[in-house]
Design an enzyme around this catalytic site. Structure first.
Site, mmCIF file in Angstrom:
data_model
loop_
_atom_site.group_PDB
_atom_site.id
_atom_site.type_symbol
_atom_site.label_atom_id
_atom_site.label_comp_id
_atom_site.label_asym_id
_atom_site.label_seq_id
_atom_site.Cartn_x
_atom_site.Cartn_y
_atom_site.Cartn_z
ATOM 1 N N GLU A 179 74.690 -84.935 66.272
ATOM 2 C CA GLU A 179 73.796 -84.680 65.147
ATOM 3 C C GLU A 179 74.578 -83.988 64.041
ATOM 4 O O GLU A 179 75.272 -82.991 64.307
ATOM 5 C CB GLU A 179 72.612 -83.818 65.597
ATOM 6 C CG GLU A 179 71.558 -83.636 64.519
ATOM 7 C CD GLU A 179 70.177 -83.296 65.062
ATOM 8 O OE1 GLU A 179 69.338 -82.863 64.257
ATOM 9 O OE2 GLU A 179 69.949 -83.449 66.287
ATOM 10 N N ASN A 222 68.956 -79.233 69.480
ATOM 11 C CA ASN A 222 67.803 -80.086 69.789
ATOM 12 C C ASN A 222 68.076 -80.597 71.191
ATOM 13 O O ASN A 222 68.607 -81.682 71.379
ATOM 14 C CB ASN A 222 67.686 -81.209 68.765
ATOM 15 C CG ASN A 222 67.301 -80.670 67.404
ATOM 16 O OD1 ASN A 222 66.634 -79.643 67.304
ATOM 17 N ND2 ASN A 222 67.769 -81.319 66.356
ATOM 18 N N GLU A 303 61.468 -76.893 63.996
ATOM 19 C CA GLU A 303 61.612 -78.351 63.769
ATOM 20 C C GLU A 303 61.133 -79.141 64.986
ATOM 21 O O GLU A 303 61.777 -80.100 65.417
ATOM 22 C CB GLU A 303 63.058 -78.691 63.409
ATOM 23 C CG GLU A 303 63.516 -78.046 62.103
ATOM 24 C CD GLU A 303 64.886 -78.519 61.617
ATOM 25 O OE1 GLU A 303 65.094 -78.539 60.393
ATOM 26 O OE2 GLU A 303 65.719 -78.862 62.483
ATOM 27 N N LYS A 372 71.345 -68.189 60.395
ATOM 28 C CA LYS A 372 72.179 -68.997 59.503
ATOM 29 C C LYS A 372 72.605 -68.149 58.298
ATOM 30 O O LYS A 372 71.920 -67.189 57.947
ATOM 31 C CB LYS A 372 71.419 -70.240 59.012
ATOM 32 C CG LYS A 372 71.147 -71.255 60.110
ATOM 33 C CD LYS A 372 70.606 -72.573 59.563
ATOM 34 C CE LYS A 372 70.454 -73.590 60.686
ATOM 35 N NZ LYS A 372 70.063 -74.950 60.223
ATOM 36 N N ASP A 377 69.222 -73.659 54.446
ATOM 37 C CA ASP A 377 69.888 -74.504 55.433
ATOM 38 C C ASP A 377 71.252 -74.993 54.976
ATOM 39 O O ASP A 377 71.384 -76.140 54.536
ATOM 40 C CB ASP A 377 68.993 -75.727 55.739
ATOM 41 C CG ASP A 377 69.402 -76.402 57.039
ATOM 42 O OD1 ASP A 377 68.952 -77.534 57.270
ATOM 43 O OD2 ASP A 377 70.171 -75.799 57.801
ATOM 44 N N GLU A 399 75.535 -67.619 61.911
ATOM 45 C CA GLU A 399 75.713 -69.045 62.185
ATOM 46 C C GLU A 399 76.178 -69.726 60.891
ATOM 47 O O GLU A 399 75.456 -69.742 59.894
ATOM 48 C CB GLU A 399 74.436 -69.718 62.682
ATOM 49 C CG GLU A 399 74.610 -71.203 63.024
ATOM 50 C CD GLU A 399 73.337 -71.861 63.554
ATOM 51 O OE1 GLU A 399 72.987 -72.949 63.061
ATOM 52 O OE2 GLU A 399 72.693 -71.272 64.447
ATOM 53 N N GLU A 405 77.237 -81.125 56.667
ATOM 54 C CA GLU A 405 75.971 -81.864 56.539
ATOM 55 C C GLU A 405 75.514 -81.968 55.094
ATOM 56 O O GLU A 405 74.994 -83.014 54.663
ATOM 57 C CB GLU A 405 74.896 -81.174 57.371
ATOM 58 C CG GLU A 405 73.511 -81.757 57.198
ATOM 59 C CD GLU A 405 72.439 -81.021 57.981
ATOM 60 O OE1 GLU A 405 71.259 -81.348 57.795
ATOM 61 O OE2 GLU A 405 72.785 -80.103 58.780
ATOM 62 N N TRP A 555 60.670 -80.502 53.215
ATOM 63 C CA TRP A 555 61.789 -81.425 53.441
ATOM 64 C C TRP A 555 62.046 -82.267 52.193
ATOM 65 O O TRP A 555 62.875 -83.152 52.187
ATOM 66 C CB TRP A 555 61.510 -82.346 54.651
ATOM 67 C CG TRP A 555 61.740 -81.664 55.977
ATOM 68 C CD1 TRP A 555 62.228 -80.382 56.161
ATOM 69 C CD2 TRP A 555 61.503 -82.180 57.281
ATOM 70 N NE1 TRP A 555 62.284 -80.092 57.506
ATOM 71 C CE2 TRP A 555 61.861 -81.183 58.220
ATOM 72 C CE3 TRP A 555 61.022 -83.410 57.763
ATOM 73 C CZ2 TRP A 555 61.746 -81.355 59.601
ATOM 74 C CZ3 TRP A 555 60.905 -83.587 59.142
ATOM 75 C CH2 TRP A 555 61.271 -82.567 60.052
HETATM 76 O O1 GCW Z 1 70.477 -78.333 59.471
HETATM 77 C C1 GCW Z 1 69.310 -78.807 59.929
HETATM 78 C C2 GCW Z 1 69.683 -80.185 60.335
HETATM 79 C C3 GCW Z 1 69.244 -80.568 61.728
HETATM 80 C C4 GCW Z 1 69.571 -79.394 62.644
HETATM 81 C C5 GCW Z 1 68.790 -78.186 62.181
HETATM 82 C C6 GCW Z 1 69.130 -76.947 62.975
HETATM 83 C C7 GCW Z 1 70.246 -79.537 64.909
HETATM 84 O O2 GCW Z 1 69.230 -81.084 59.407
HETATM 85 O O3 GCW Z 1 69.982 -81.705 62.071
HETATM 86 O O4 GCW Z 1 69.203 -79.696 63.962
HETATM 87 O O5 GCW Z 1 68.999 -77.895 60.849
HETATM 88 O O6 GCW Z 1 69.955 -76.169 62.511
HETATM 89 O O7 GCW Z 1 68.579 -76.776 64.045
#
Ligand code: GCW
Length: 717
Positions: A179, A222, A303, A372, A377, A399, A405, A555
């Protein structure tokens, strides 16, 4: 004619002179060309005393042999009589030598001392540590000194990691898809494990040990409960055995509903006695096979992942239940605070703070709350997450995302240590001026014993591990910053360039500038001035400011840029969502007024009219256009610099990086054109002359599709 032949011959010779194997990462052990330096090294390290009889001892011996053969073209003699390089743990070191070492008391269990001494007129180098792991880290640092052409006769290095848990997070699935992975498939070949131990598992461990990484979470957050089954525990055990001599612990992601999915229980309620027992039994089962298993990383009620909230229980209930299960084995739980719910109208950027702050001090001692770097994100730039500094009684783990990404996948050259450094240096003011994020996570401000930093890996089956060769600099840089959050991005850039390519200043100086500018470039051509989350939906590759129809508003892109005829930006001050209220008063004062808000965060905290007068005296619209154009020009500059580097780089790497920079330029222009045409609909203002003519219209950019874009689970139809 003679002149042309001669210059052709020169190019041929010089290009073939450079042969770096990208698979070897920064552990390039090419022969030192400078004869004087080479001879001095040979004299100083030819006879090695190494008194270790262990798997880690074997790893150290092998690394000394490999590096001395490559860099110095000598076979090191392992000699106990007249050594000039002495590698020994402190407890076994000759007391007369030990006496000569300074500050050994300053090192922790993973630290080391490297010191040049004169003994009876002879020069010797002592490399010592409290543990074999410390010695291993010391040996990699010592070899780095040679790779960096340092003068060994002045060596006095006393070094220890500032952070305890330095962990890679692999978002790898059991079907080997990754992922948000852009470097091929997962390197873990679960199907052929435990029997087949691939060389890359060993090389992965070696690479991580060389940058002080001491933990790896092998599976996606996930998560899939199957990985907790006995069959997979045997596969995990095989990998743990490979990693152990390199000082690396393995961790797994625990699916919170596993007791139901693999345990046949009716519930996964963390306060249910059967569930508690189930996890205790599962922990015992794992630790019986893997005594130094690290513990679990958990994504719960985030999520769509299952979690304690499903039973009306809190994140504390969930985390502490698992913490109890692994505590008898010194295991830890890394519990992610990446939570946001579309049911809540509250600004997404506020939700994790609102949910977790009240839990401060309630988690068990072996729980780290993993946060994070920013509140949305992993965007090209985000203000630091407001949880940092807000939970003084809870160990918070940083994190970071190493995989890109939101920063162009593997086709954009972006030096992330510059981003990481910016976050770690941010002052939270939570314990007065100087309360940096770095000091919060390394425990200086919270005297927390348990500290941690995680990086979402950018590693896959690509021959060079990371897809883009320069992606290696981000893996390397993460390791360096996890070891010491105060390491400068410039030092990391220069060390990586010298270890991987060349020490020649004509290469290192322009290339380190290229690296250090690359992060600002990507911010400029993607999300300047505090803009964020305006990328394409789903795969997140390419621009998508127009994205508005998604399963949940948070989103979409419109949720974040809020562009309309009145202006653009997200008002997070007291007149808006008041997310600013989650920061210390010093930050609130500064950021509540657009005039005193740093431009880099302006549209993160404010919604401003298109003709808002910026500090530059220009309008906001003009500045938006100028930043996008600057980003494109910065990529053009990167290309020009790289063009001059041919003779220092492996021909294949030179060619591929060239092609990737072409892609990066094309996509930077796509970002500029798409975003400016989209926002112009609202600004209704002309594009200034500095923007080259855009020949395509907005619908063209909206129509661009990228089927099978990497990073999201491929659909095999
Ligand atoms: O960054 C987002 C991503 C998902 C990711 C999620 C997370 C692994 O789009 O792909 O899932 O966050 O950090 O859990």
């Amino acid at each position: 004619m003679k002149k042309i032949l001669f210059s052709l011959l020169f190019v041929l010779i010089s290009s073939y002179a450079v042969c770096q194997n990208p698979y070897d990462l920064w552990l390039q052990y090419d022969k030192i060309e400078d004869k004087t330096l080479l001879d001095s090294y040979k004299k100083q390290v030819s006879n090695v005393y190494l008194n270790l009889n262990s798997p880690t001892g074997d790893v150290i011996k092998e690394e000394i042999e490999k590096s001395f053969k490559g860099l110095l073209h000598i076979e090191p003699k392992f000699d106990n009589k007249t050594p000039n390089l002495i590698i020994s743990t402190l407890n076994k070191l000759d007391p007369s030598l030990k006496k000569k070492l300074s500050k050994t008391s300053n090192i922790n269990d993973e630290g080391y001392v490297i010191q040049h001494i004169s003994e009876k007129g002879e020069s010797k180098i002592i490399l010592s540590a409290k543990t074999e792991k410390g010695l291993l880290y010391g040996v990699f640092n010592f070899i780095k000194q040679i790779q960096l052409h340092k003068d060994l006769s002045k060596l006095t290095i006393v070094d220890s990691p500032k952070i305890q848990k330095r962990v890679l997070n692999h978002w790898d699935n059991l079907d080997r898809s990754v992922e948000r992975g852009y470097a091929g498939f997962s390197i873990w070949d679960w199907y052929l494990l435990p029997e087949l131990i691939k060389q890359e598992y060993i090389d992965y461990a070696r690479a991580n040990a060389s940058i002080g990484i001491n933990g790896t979470v092998l599976t996606n957050v996930n998560s899939n409960a199957l990985v907790l089954s006995p069959r997979y525990i045997q596969k995990l055990k095989a990998l743990a055995n490979v990693f152990r001599p390199y000082g690396i612990q393995v961790y797994l992601t625990a699916r919170f509903s596993a007791p139901i999915e693999t345990g046949d229980l009716e519930t996964a309620d963390p306060l249910n006695a059967e569930v508690k027992q189930w996890w205790k039994d599962k922990a015992e089962e794992i630790y019986t096979e893997i005594p130094d298993f690290g513990g679990f990383l958990v994504k719960a009620n985030s999520e769509g992942q299952p979690g304690p909230n499903n039973y009306g229980r809190s994140h504390v209930d969930g985390a502490n239940m698992l913490a109890e299960a692994v505590a008898p084995y010194d295991g830890i739980i890394m519990w992610r605070a990446f939570v946001y719910s579309e049911e809540k109208p509250e600004d997404r950027a506020k939700q994790a703070y609102s949910e977790f702050k009240p839990f401060d001090g309630k988690f068990k001692d072996n729980v780290l709350v993993q946060v994070k770097n920013g509140a949305i994100d992993f965007q090209p730039r985000e203000p630091f997450h407001p949880l940092f500094g807000a939970m003084p009684d809870t160990p918070l783990m940083m994190e970071f995302q190493i995989t890109q990404e939101y920063l162009g996948g593997m086709s954009h050259l972006v030096f992330l240590p510059k981003l990481f450094e910016e976050v770690l240096e941010e002052d939270t003011y939570t314990q007065g001026k100087g309360s940096t994020v770095g000091k919060i996570i390394d425990g200086q401000l919270s005297n927390k014993k348990l500290t941690g930093m995680a990086g979402v890996a950018n590693i896959g089956t690509a021959k060079n591990w990371t897809g883009h060769q320069f992606g290696q600099a981000n893996w390397y840089g993460f390791g360096r910053l996890a070891w010491n959050p105060e390491t400068s991005a410039e030092t990391i850039a220069k060390d990586w360039l010298k270890m991987t390519f060349s020490n020649n200043a004509e290469f290192v100086d322009p290339m380190s500038k290229l690296l250090l500018d690359s992060r600002e470039a990507v911010v400029n051509y993607m999300t300047p001035l505090g803009l964020h989350h305006i990328m394409a939906a789903g795969h997140h590759q390419g621009p998508g400011p127009w994205v508005k129809d998604m399963p949940r508003p948070d989103w979409t892109s419109v949720y974040y840029h809020k562009a309309d005829e009145n202006g653009i930006g997200f008002d997070r001050t007291s007149s808006g969502s008041n997310a600013l209220d989650q920061y210390a008063s010093e930050i609130q004062e500064k950021y509540s007024d657009p005039a005193t808000t740093p431009d880099k965060y302006l549209l993160w905290f404010h919604h401003l009219p298109w003709n808002y007068k910026m500090k530059s005296g220009k309008t906001l619209w003009y500045e938006i256009t100028a930043h996008y154009q600057k980003g494109v020009e910065q990529v053009e500059d990167m290309q020009k610099t790289w063009q001059k580097m041919q003779k220092y780089v492996d021909p294949q790497v030179f060619k591929e990086t060239n092609m990737l920079l072409d892609i990066q330029l094309k996509e930077a222009k796509q970002w500029r054109n798409a975003c400016l045409l989209y926002f112009q609909q609202f600004s209704k203002m002309d594009l200034p002359d500095l923007i080259p003519e855009i020949t395509k219209d907005l619908d063209y950019y909206k129509s661009l599709e990228t089927p099978y874009a990497p990073g999201i689970r491929p659909s095999w139809n």
